[in-house]
Design an enzyme around this catalytic site. Structure first.
Site, short mmCIF file in Angstrom:
data_model
loop_
_atom_site.label_atom_id
_atom_site.label_comp_id
_atom_site.label_asym_id
_atom_site.label_seq_id
_atom_site.Cartn_x
_atom_site.Cartn_y
_atom_site.Cartn_z
N LYS A 95 0.85 -1.10 0.03
CA LYS A 95 0.05 -0.04 0.10
C LYS A 95 0.90 1.19 0.05
CE LYS A 95 -4.65 -1.28 1.55
NZ LYS A 95 -4.42 -2.77 2.12
N GLU A 98 -10.84 7.45 3.75
CA GLU A 98 -11.65 6.93 4.64
C GLU A 98 -10.76 5.49 4.94
OE1 GLU A 98 -11.77 6.91 1.58
OE2 GLU A 98 -11.99 4.63 1.08
N SER A 155 1.97 -9.57 -1.20
CA SER A 155 1.37 -8.22 -1.03
C SER A 155 1.60 -7.57 0.50
CB SER A 155 -0.02 -8.02 -1.22
OG SER A 155 -0.95 -8.74 -0.48
#
Ligand SMILES: *Cc1c(COP(=O)(O)O)cnc(C)c1O
Length: 412
Positions: A97, A119, A387
């Protein structure tokens, strides 16, 4: 299947359409802001300063390039195809991320913004954005459903330690949807000074496009590293798919290579087709519009986003990025890639015990599916986008699957 080539330069079009999917379905005042972000992104992303700064951050702060590891003991144990891991778990903060969050906040800085907001559902995106905001010295407000804040306390604390303000959404069901609404309202109050940062390849144009561009570093590195390692391309590339950012990242490197099969692994949850038991939008969803974009999504009878379930909180989203909807309907990604909660938990322990790598539960979905492929294709090479790392999931896994922890250790 007739995808344009080179794919990344032609898709999406200037309105953010990936074939029939994508676009922008938002109120006019928000559209004005999205148009501005797109125009600024097109300008800034070509500036030498921006490119040089991002490159230096990738190398000196994030720790890129991340390596590819051959999962030798795991592959030998399965006795089939060879499994390779692109190690996004070795990114700073332990997941992919940060690839898009660093680029988003760098963009905010170049646009002269003072604050970034977003958010967050389970809090992973919030933590990554709070990290990037600390690095660049921008204010950071994260909107989170009050119910989610209670469930994901460690991530709330992480964000606060990093200097972000976590603002509870106390309306309605007090979860992700209310947090999205509240964050967009706050954004529209001061768009001059704020950049809204979306956490995956979802949302209105230009976010699915921009976030793919920020993640494609994973695919660029992986293609070169794999060729360097083996002198040929992988037969299969596998990634878990929530919104789809880590999958688009690694797929980007191989999309123009027709021999490379791409698998976006969906969370099959409890393993039934019952709405609410899974979050497999591509396999079980239908076309529709939600959260400002057109894609394939899971609706309930009233057309509202359906409840979804997965043991990986980063994958429980009732839709998927529009580019995944496009690639699936064009047949560029393979049908039926998925893993259940149980298969995922087993893969979590298998990878830990055979390779000394504890994967995030999201990433363990991709590992579980790679294990299935390795059994099915004994001569194949399989590249998995790992990931993220699993530190965040340890308590949950050992409390939910004590029998897997106590199972005898195989192979030594
Ligand atoms: C958030 C998250 C995901 C899911 O997001 P995508 O946009 O589908 O990549 C996957 N893996 C990890 C480790 C995550 O934190």
């Amino acid at each position: 299947m007739t995808l344009p080539k080179p794919y990344l330069l032609h898709v999406p079009d200037d309105k953010g359409y990936f074939g029939a999917y994508g676009g922008s379905f938002i109120p006019p005042n928000l559209q004005t802001e999205m148009d501005k972000i797109y125009a600024e992104y097109k300008r800034i992303s070509k500036s030498a300063d921006y490119v040089a700064e991002l490159r230096s951050i990738r190398k000196n702060y994030q720790g890129r390039p991340t390596p590819i590891s051959y999962a030798k003991r795991l592959s030998n144990h399965i006795g089939g195809g060879r499994i390779y891991l692109k190690r996004e778990d070795l990114n700073h903060m332990g997941a992919h991320k940060l690839n898009h969050c660093m680029a988003e906040v760098l963009l905010a800085k170049h646009m002269g913004k003072k604050k970034v907001i977003a958010e967050t559902g389970a809090g992973q995106h919030g933590v990554a954005l709070a990290t990037a905001a600390a690095y660049f010295g921008l204010e950071c407000d994260i909107y989170m459903g009050a119910v989610d804040m209670e469930k994901e306390k460690p991530n709330v604390v992480r964000m606060e330690i990093l200097g972000a303000k976590v603002i509870p959404a106390t309306e309605g069901l007090q979860t992700l949807k209310e947090a999205v609404d509240k964050a967009f309202m706050a954004y529209l109050e001061d768009p001059e000074n704020i950049l809204y940062c979306i956490g995956s390849v979802v949302g209105p144009h230009p976010f699915p496009y921009m976030v793919r561009e920020f993640q494609k570093i994973v695919g660029i590195e992986a293609r070169e590293q794999f060729l360097d390692l083996l002198g040929e391309l992988p037969d299969h590339v596998v990634a878990c798919c929530g919104g789809g950012s880590n999958a688009m990242g690694i797929f980007s490197g191989f999309i123009d290579d027709p021999t490379v099969k791409l698998h976006a692994v969906e969370p099959l949850g409890k393993g039934t087709n019952e709405l609410g038991d899974h979050a497999a939008s591509i396999s079980h969803g239908t076309d529709g519009v939600m959260h400002g974009f057109k894609s394939i999504m899971l609706h309930n009878k009233d057309g509202e986003p359906a409840p979804v379930h997965s043991i990986a909180s980063g994958l429980d989203y009732p839709s998927v990025g529009p580019e995944h909807a496009y690639l699936a309907t064009e047949g560029r990604t393979e049908k039926g890639a998925g893993a259940t909660d149980q298969e995922t938990a087993e893969a979590f322990f298998t990878l830990s015990r055979f390779e000394g790598i504890i994967p995030a539960l999201e990433s363990a979905h991709a590992v579980a599916y790679a294990i299935k492929l390795a059994k099915q294709y004994p001569d194949a090479s399989i590249l998995v986008n790992l990931s993220g790392r699993g530190d965040k999931d340890l308590d949950y896994v050992v409390s939910k699957y004590p029998e897997l922890l106590q199972a005898p250790v195989e192979g030594r």
